[in-house]
Motif scaffolding. Structure first.
Motif, PDB file in Angstrom:
ATOM      1  N   PRO A  43       0.800  -1.230   0.000  1.00 48.91           N
ATOM      2  CA  PRO A  43       0.000   0.000   0.000  1.00 48.91           C
ATOM      3  C   PRO A  43       0.835   1.284   0.000  1.00 48.91           C
ATOM      4  O   PRO A  43       0.312   2.369  -0.238  1.00 48.91           O
ATOM      5  CB  PRO A  43      -0.818  -0.103   1.291  1.00 48.91           C
ATOM      6  N   LYS A  44       2.111   1.177   0.253  1.00 43.95           N
ATOM      7  CA  LYS A  44       2.984   2.348   0.319  1.00 43.95           C
ATOM      8  C   LYS A  44       3.619   2.700  -1.033  1.00 43.95           C
ATOM      9  O   LYS A  44       4.409   3.629  -1.117  1.00 43.95           O
ATOM     10  CB  LYS A  44       4.067   2.130   1.374  1.00 43.95           C
ATOM     11  N   MET A  45       3.264   1.974  -2.072  1.00 40.40           N
ATOM     12  CA  MET A  45       3.890   2.195  -3.378  1.00 40.40           C
ATOM     13  C   MET A  45       3.592   3.598  -3.916  1.00 40.40           C
ATOM     14  O   MET A  45       4.473   4.254  -4.469  1.00 40.40           O
ATOM     15  CB  MET A  45       3.454   1.115  -4.362  1.00 40.40           C
ATOM     16  N   GLY A  46       2.368   4.055  -3.756  1.00 39.96           N
ATOM     17  CA  GLY A  46       2.023   5.401  -4.199  1.00 39.96           C
ATOM     18  C   GLY A  46       2.796   6.457  -3.427  1.00 39.96           C
ATOM     19  O   GLY A  46       3.232   7.469  -3.992  1.00 39.96           O
ATOM     20  N   GLN A  47       2.972   6.215  -2.149  1.00 39.52           N
ATOM     21  CA  GLN A  47       3.737   7.130  -1.305  1.00 39.52           C
ATOM     22  C   GLN A  47       5.191   7.215  -1.775  1.00 39.52           C
ATOM     23  O   GLN A  47       5.788   8.298  -1.771  1.00 39.52           O
ATOM     24  CB  GLN A  47       3.659   6.659   0.152  1.00 39.52           C
ATOM     25  N   LEU A  48       5.763   6.083  -2.184  1.00 36.32           N
ATOM     26  CA  LEU A  48       7.138   6.088  -2.691  1.00 36.32           C
ATOM     27  C   LEU A  48       7.270   7.029  -3.886  1.00 36.32           C
ATOM     28  O   LEU A  48       8.207   7.833  -3.962  1.00 36.32           O
ATOM     29  CB  LEU A  48       7.566   4.679  -3.114  1.00 36.32           C
ATOM     30  N   MET A 117      10.851 -15.727   0.666  1.00 44.29           N
ATOM     31  CA  MET A 117      10.735 -14.980   1.922  1.00 44.29           C
ATOM     32  C   MET A 117      11.947 -14.080   2.111  1.00 44.29           C
ATOM     33  O   MET A 117      11.808 -12.921   2.521  1.00 44.29           O
ATOM     34  CB  MET A 117      10.593 -15.943   3.105  1.00 44.29           C
ATOM     35  N   VAL A 118      13.116 -14.576   1.781  1.00 43.13           N
ATOM     36  CA  VAL A 118      14.332 -13.759   1.881  1.00 43.13           C
ATOM     37  C   VAL A 118      14.225 -12.569   0.925  1.00 43.13           C
ATOM     38  O   VAL A 118      14.476 -11.416   1.313  1.00 43.13           O
ATOM     39  CB  VAL A 118      15.595 -14.602   1.564  1.00 43.13           C
ATOM     40  N   LYS A 119      13.814 -12.825  -0.300  1.00 49.97           N
ATOM     41  CA  LYS A 119      13.730 -11.766  -1.303  1.00 49.97           C
ATOM     42  C   LYS A 119      12.684 -10.717  -0.954  1.00 49.97           C
ATOM     43  O   LYS A 119      12.946  -9.513  -1.048  1.00 49.97           O
ATOM     44  CB  LYS A 119      13.428 -12.363  -2.685  1.00 49.97           C
ATOM     45  N   VAL A 120      11.498 -11.147  -0.551  1.00 53.48           N
ATOM     46  CA  VAL A 120      10.437 -10.183  -0.261  1.00 53.48           C
ATOM     47  C   VAL A 120      10.749  -9.405   1.021  1.00 53.48           C
ATOM     48  O   VAL A 120      10.382  -8.241   1.151  1.00 53.48           O
ATOM     49  CB  VAL A 120       9.044 -10.847  -0.216  1.00 53.48           C
ATOM     50  N   THR A 121      11.467 -10.028   1.949  1.00 49.68           N
ATOM     51  CA  THR A 121      11.881  -9.317   3.160  1.00 49.68           C
ATOM     52  C   THR A 121      12.881  -8.218   2.808  1.00 49.68           C
ATOM     53  O   THR A 121      12.823  -7.113   3.354  1.00 49.68           O
ATOM     54  CB  THR A 121      12.473 -10.303   4.190  1.00 49.68           C
ATOM     55  N   GLN A 122      13.773  -8.504   1.869  1.00 47.68           N
ATOM     56  CA  GLN A 122      14.719  -7.479   1.421  1.00 47.68           C
ATOM     57  C   GLN A 122      13.978  -6.318   0.762  1.00 47.68           C
ATOM     58  O   GLN A 122      14.304  -5.148   0.996  1.00 47.68           O
ATOM     59  CB  GLN A 122      15.736  -8.078   0.448  1.00 47.68           C
ATOM     60  N   VAL A 123      12.982  -6.621  -0.058  1.00 53.10           N
ATOM     61  CA  VAL A 123      12.177  -5.581  -0.700  1.00 53.10           C
ATOM     62  C   VAL A 123      11.455  -4.764   0.368  1.00 53.10           C
ATOM     63  O   VAL A 123      11.441  -3.530   0.319  1.00 53.10           O
ATOM     64  CB  VAL A 123      11.167  -6.201  -1.696  1.00 53.10           C
ATOM     65  N   ASN A 124      10.868  -5.445   1.329  1.00 54.56           N
ATOM     66  CA  ASN A 124      10.149  -4.795   2.422  1.00 54.56           C
ATOM     67  C   ASN A 124      11.069  -3.830   3.166  1.00 54.56           C
ATOM     68  O   ASN A 124      10.719  -2.676   3.401  1.00 54.56           O
ATOM     69  CB  ASN A 124       9.597  -5.879   3.361  1.00 54.56           C
ATOM     70  N   GLU A 125      12.256  -4.300   3.514  1.00 62.31           N
ATOM     71  CA  GLU A 125      13.217  -3.471   4.248  1.00 62.31           C
ATOM     72  C   GLU A 125      13.706  -2.302   3.402  1.00 62.31           C
ATOM     73  O   GLU A 125      13.921  -1.198   3.921  1.00 62.31           O
ATOM     74  CB  GLU A 125      14.382  -4.321   4.731  1.00 62.31           C
ATOM     75  N   GLN A 126      13.896  -2.526   2.108  1.00 61.04           N
ATOM     76  CA  GLN A 126      14.336  -1.455   1.221  1.00 61.04           C
ATOM     77  C   GLN A 126      13.273  -0.349   1.165  1.00 61.04           C
ATOM     78  O   GLN A 126      13.600   0.840   1.222  1.00 61.04           O
ATOM     79  CB  GLN A 126      14.604  -2.005  -0.181  1.00 61.04           C
ATOM     80  N   ILE A 127      12.021  -0.733   1.070  1.00 66.37           N
ATOM     81  CA  ILE A 127      10.934   0.248   1.020  1.00 66.37           C
ATOM     82  C   ILE A 127      10.847   1.006   2.336  1.00 66.37           C
ATOM     83  O   ILE A 127      10.774   2.244   2.346  1.00 66.37           O
ATOM     84  CB  ILE A 127       9.596  -0.447   0.679  1.00 66.37           C
ATOM     85  N   LYS A 128      10.857   0.295   3.442  1.00 63.09           N
ATOM     86  CA  LYS A 128      10.788   0.963   4.746  1.00 63.09           C
ATOM     87  C   LYS A 128      11.975   1.898   4.963  1.00 63.09           C
ATOM     88  O   LYS A 128      11.828   2.997   5.495  1.00 63.09           O
ATOM     89  CB  LYS A 128      10.725  -0.077   5.865  1.00 63.09           C
TER      90      LYS A 128
END
Length: 141
Positions: A43-48, A117-128
């Motif tokens: 949901p934060k993609m628009g905010q990015l 899970m490793v990949k999506v966690t990296q994406v999650n952390e990159q966005i945050k």
């Protein structure tokens, strides 16, 4: 001797059969966890994108107002790049993520989902991380 072989085959089959449903349940739970990590930041993609544009605009305004502020301009431009990379990272992950197990065995599905899970966690952390950096950098402008 034949009865020993049949007993071994039957035992091995029972062991594998008993693991199958349990592993399938674990895989479903793991898939749910992967999607939950994705859903947390999707949901934060628009905010990015909005923050990326804001960082670019502020960098341009700062250059026009005071050309000696190169360090701040570079920081804002770097932030815009980081926000864009976080945005693109999500879509790269989504394009390669496979929702169907296909011909994979339950064990192969488990390995695949653990990798995802490793990949999506990296994406999650990159966005945050990009959002956090944007919050602190843009508030100070």
């Amino acid at each position: 001797m034949k009865s020993l072989i049949y007993t071994f085959i039957l035992s091995a089959s029972l062991i594998l059969a008993s693991c199958g449903p349990n592993l399938s349940k674990q895989n479903k739970e793991l898939r749910d966890q992967v999607i939950a990590v994705h859903d947390e930041v999707m949901p934060k993609m628009g905010q990015l994108k909005a923050l990326e544009k804001e960082a670019q605009q502020k960098a341009e305004e700062l250059l026009l107002q005071d050309s000696t502020q190169t360090e701040q301009v570079q920081a804002l431009q770097g932030l815009a790049v980081e926000l864009d990379q976080a945005y693109e990272g999500m879509f790269v992950w989504m394009r390669q993520y496979e929702t169907e197990d296909g011909e994979r065995t339950p064990e192969e599905v488990k390995v695949y989902l653990e990798d995802q899970m490793v990949k999506v966690t990296q994406v999650n952390e990159q966005i945050k991380g990009a959002l956090s950096k944007a919050d602190s950098l843009l508030k100070n402008q």
